[in-house]
Each structure stands twice: as structure tokens, then as C-alpha cells.
Design an enzyme around this catalytic site. Structure first.
Site, PDB file in Angstrom:
ATOM      1  N   ASP A  38       6.142  -1.867  -9.085  1.00 44.72           N
ATOM      2  CA  ASP A  38       5.464  -0.896  -9.870  1.00 44.72           C
ATOM      3  C   ASP A  38       6.138  -0.302 -10.856  1.00 44.72           C
ATOM      4  O   ASP A  38       6.304   0.943 -11.058  1.00 44.72           O
ATOM      5  CB  ASP A  38       4.990  -0.035  -8.789  1.00 44.72           C
ATOM      6  CG  ASP A  38       4.353  -0.246  -7.708  1.00 44.72           C
ATOM      7  OD1 ASP A  38       3.802  -1.658  -7.642  1.00 44.72           O
ATOM      8  OD2 ASP A  38       4.428   0.301  -6.478  1.00 44.72           O
ATOM      9  N   GLU A 197      -6.354  -1.278  -9.264  1.00 44.68           N
ATOM     10  CA  GLU A 197      -5.294  -0.636  -9.303  1.00 44.68           C
ATOM     11  C   GLU A 197      -4.410  -0.598 -10.608  1.00 44.68           C
ATOM     12  O   GLU A 197      -4.641  -1.246 -11.276  1.00 44.68           O
ATOM     13  CB  GLU A 197      -4.396  -0.389  -7.929  1.00 44.68           C
ATOM     14  CG  GLU A 197      -3.664  -1.770  -7.880  1.00 44.68           C
ATOM     15  CD  GLU A 197      -3.142  -1.828  -6.299  1.00 44.68           C
ATOM     16  OE1 GLU A 197      -3.440  -1.215  -5.497  1.00 44.68           O
ATOM     17  OE2 GLU A 197      -2.247  -2.809  -6.219  1.00 44.68           O
TER      18      GLU A 197
END
Length: 315
Positions: A38, A197
Site C-alpha cells: 500500500d 478500495e
């Protein structure tokens, strides 16, 4: 005989050339050591910074965040732990995920996920130390449908800032001038086709690009698509040439990205994670960077996850 040898040499050359063009078994090395996911990449001053999730635990149970810096995008220096949940927060101790950073008011605002809430911390330096700004979540678990994770803050040219967040749905709200408040009655929620997401927003030549990850991060098909708008609040129209980032061959699960422009240029790079090579999975991911390019109409071109990253300099 000579002609036969030339023919064989030509076939060998052609085969080697074809192999070089289709070889998907030898991906470039990750830019960070070990397992990090991420990644949020940013440029401040004459340096680049990456703010990742610390990976490697079943269920993503890490409890702290780190920062990394680079002068050329290729060689990265470990800075330090910039936020330790058990020490620095009173309201969450674990599941430190998917951070983002923004600069405004002479301060660096660090947005992060902690135990499926979104918090915000502040510092006067890009590598901290960061201090919890509110003593409570900015976005509380269960406030809206879906998970309250994956914050992204975009500061527009006029200084107005917007928070994007959410898994399952994309939520958008304008932040207050203090960067740590918002009007909860003005949160807009929508779901682009394929959205899961990891939203990320940037602006180029008057167009706002909303990017996101599709599928689940444990799925080898995890990939990135995008939509565009003339406003940071939308409406956004999904691009036809999607996904623009996806795995191939030995590269699997390429997604949950961020984008940075080299200051003073129109050169762009995308940071993302993939399953660790070899033997990785949705809990063991590594951070990579690839060039990201546009066509004359402003469409994002498909990213080549096998392109070798070359050093760049901030002018």
C-alpha cells in the site's frame, strides 16, 4: 552452408528478440527491502518519500508505520518508525494500514488506517515524528457502509483539500481549512464499476483522475483502474482502457498504488505492491515503482510492470 548458418543465426536472433519481448519470468526488483504494501509516494523539496504498510503478518496485524526517502526513486533510505500505534494512539493498537500524506499550512498531515478507523497525525517534517491530531478517529469504524480504510487526501491548486476513503464504496468529503475536520452531512458516496478500495486522486492539465484497486488484495487479479472528471468531487467517468496496472507472468496482485509527478516536469511514476517474488501472497507483498505515461488525449497508458526503473533527479 554459409547461407544455412546465416539462416540459423537469424532464427536464433529472432528467438532471442522474441523472448526478450515476451519474457514475464524476470521482473525488476522491488524498491524497498522485505515486505511492504500500500505505498503512498510523494515529493517534498528535492526528495521523494514512500509511506507504506508494514506487511508479513496473517490478517495484516502490523502496529506501526515507517517512512522511506530517496533522491532518485531507485535507492531508498529507511528513515524510522514515524507512528507507533500502541505508543502514540489511545484509541487503536493494531491493524496499521494504507497511509497517505498531504502538505498544507506549513505542516505535514498523515492520514492512516488503524483498526478499521481512519486517523490523522501531524508533524512539521515529512519524516515526523507525527502526533495524533485528534485523540480519536477522524472517520470512525461503521460510520458508513463498507470499511473505513484507505484514506487519500488531495490538495487542489486553490488550497482546498478533499478526503477520499473507503472499501466497497468510494467516499469523498471536503476537509476544513485545519485539515482535521469536515462536515459529515456533506460526505458523498458512490461506487464506480469495479471499485473495491485504494482510491488515489491527482490532477493533470485541468483533469482530475480518480484511481482505485479492483478485486481483493489477496487475488492475483488485483489491479488498478481509473476515471476522470473536471471537478475533484466528480462526477467521474470510468476510462475504457482499464485496468491500467495489472500483473502478468511472475507479477501477481499488482495494485493499491499511488502516483507522483517529478517536480518541474510532466514525468509521472506509479508506486504499487505485488505479491513478493518468489513465494508471496496477499499477506506478503513488496513495493515497486514503474513509469506511468499518458497519450495525447490524456488517457493513462497501460503500465509495463517489467520496465526497469531508471534513476531520476529532482531539478
Amino acid at each position: 552452408m554459409k547461407n544455412a548458418l546465416l539462416t540459423l543465426a537469424g532464427v536464433a536472433f529472432f528467438s532471442c528478440s522474441a523472448l526478450a519481448q515476451t519474457d514475464t519470468l524476470h521482473a525488476p526488483a522491488a524498491v524497498l527491502p522485505n515486505v511492504y504494501a500500500d505505498p503512498h509516494i510523494a515529493a517534498f523539496g528535492n526528495k521523494f518519500y514512500i509511506y507504506p504498510t508494514t506487511d508479513g503478518s496473517e490478517g495484516w496485524n502490523s502496529s506501526s508505520f515507517t517512512a522511506w526517502s530517496s533522491k532518485d526513486l531507485v535507492k531508498w533510505k529507511y528513515e524510522k518508525v514515524i507512528l507507533d500505534l500502541p505508543k502514540d494512539l489511545s484509541w487503536a493498537k493494531a491493524r496499521a494500514w494504507a497511509p497517505a500524506i498531504a502538505y498544507k499550512n506549513g505542516q505535514y498531515y498523515y492520514y492512516f488506517t488503524a483498526d478499521v478507523n481512519i486517523g490523522v497525525a501531524v508533524s512539521d517534517k515529512p519524516v515526523g515524528p507525527f502526533k495524533d491530531a485528534l485523540g480519536k478517529p477522524l472517520i470512525k469504524k461503521g460510520m458508513l457502509k463498507g470499511q473505513m480504510i484507505d484514506p487519500m487526501v488531495f490538495v487542489d491548486d486553490d488550497g482546498e483539500a478533499y478526503l477520499y476513503f473507503g472499501q466497497g464504496n468510494c467516499n469523498i468529503v471536503k476537509l476544513g481549512a485545519d485539515m482535521v475536520s469536515y462536515d459529515s452531512t456533506k460526505v458523498a458516496t458512490f461506487k464506480p464499476k469495479g471499485y473495491n478500495e485504494g482510491s488515489f486522486v491527482f490532477k493533470r492539465k485541468g483533469t482530475y483522475y480518480l484511481m482505485w484497486s479492483e478485486y481483493d488484495t489477496r487475488d492475483p487479479r488485483y489491479s488498478v483502474a481509473y476515471a476522470t472528471s473536471k471537478s475533484p468531487l466528480g462526477p467521474f467517468v470510468k476510462a475504457e482502457n482499464h485496468p491500467v496496472l495489472k500483473g502478468k507472468g511472475v507479477v501477481k496482485g499488482a495494485g493499491h498504488h499511488s502516483v507522483v509527478r517529478v517536480p518541474g516536469t510532466d514525468d509521472w511514476y506509479i508506486a504499487y505492491h505485488r505479491f513478493k517474488i518468489p513465494g508471496g501472497n496477499g499477506y506478503n507483498r513488496e513495493t515497486c515503482i514503474s513509469p506511468m505515461r499518458f497519450d495525447e488525449q490524456g488517457n493513462i497508458l497501460p503500465v509495463d510492470v517489467f520496465e526497469k526503473l531508471k534513476p531520476v533527479k529532482v531539478k
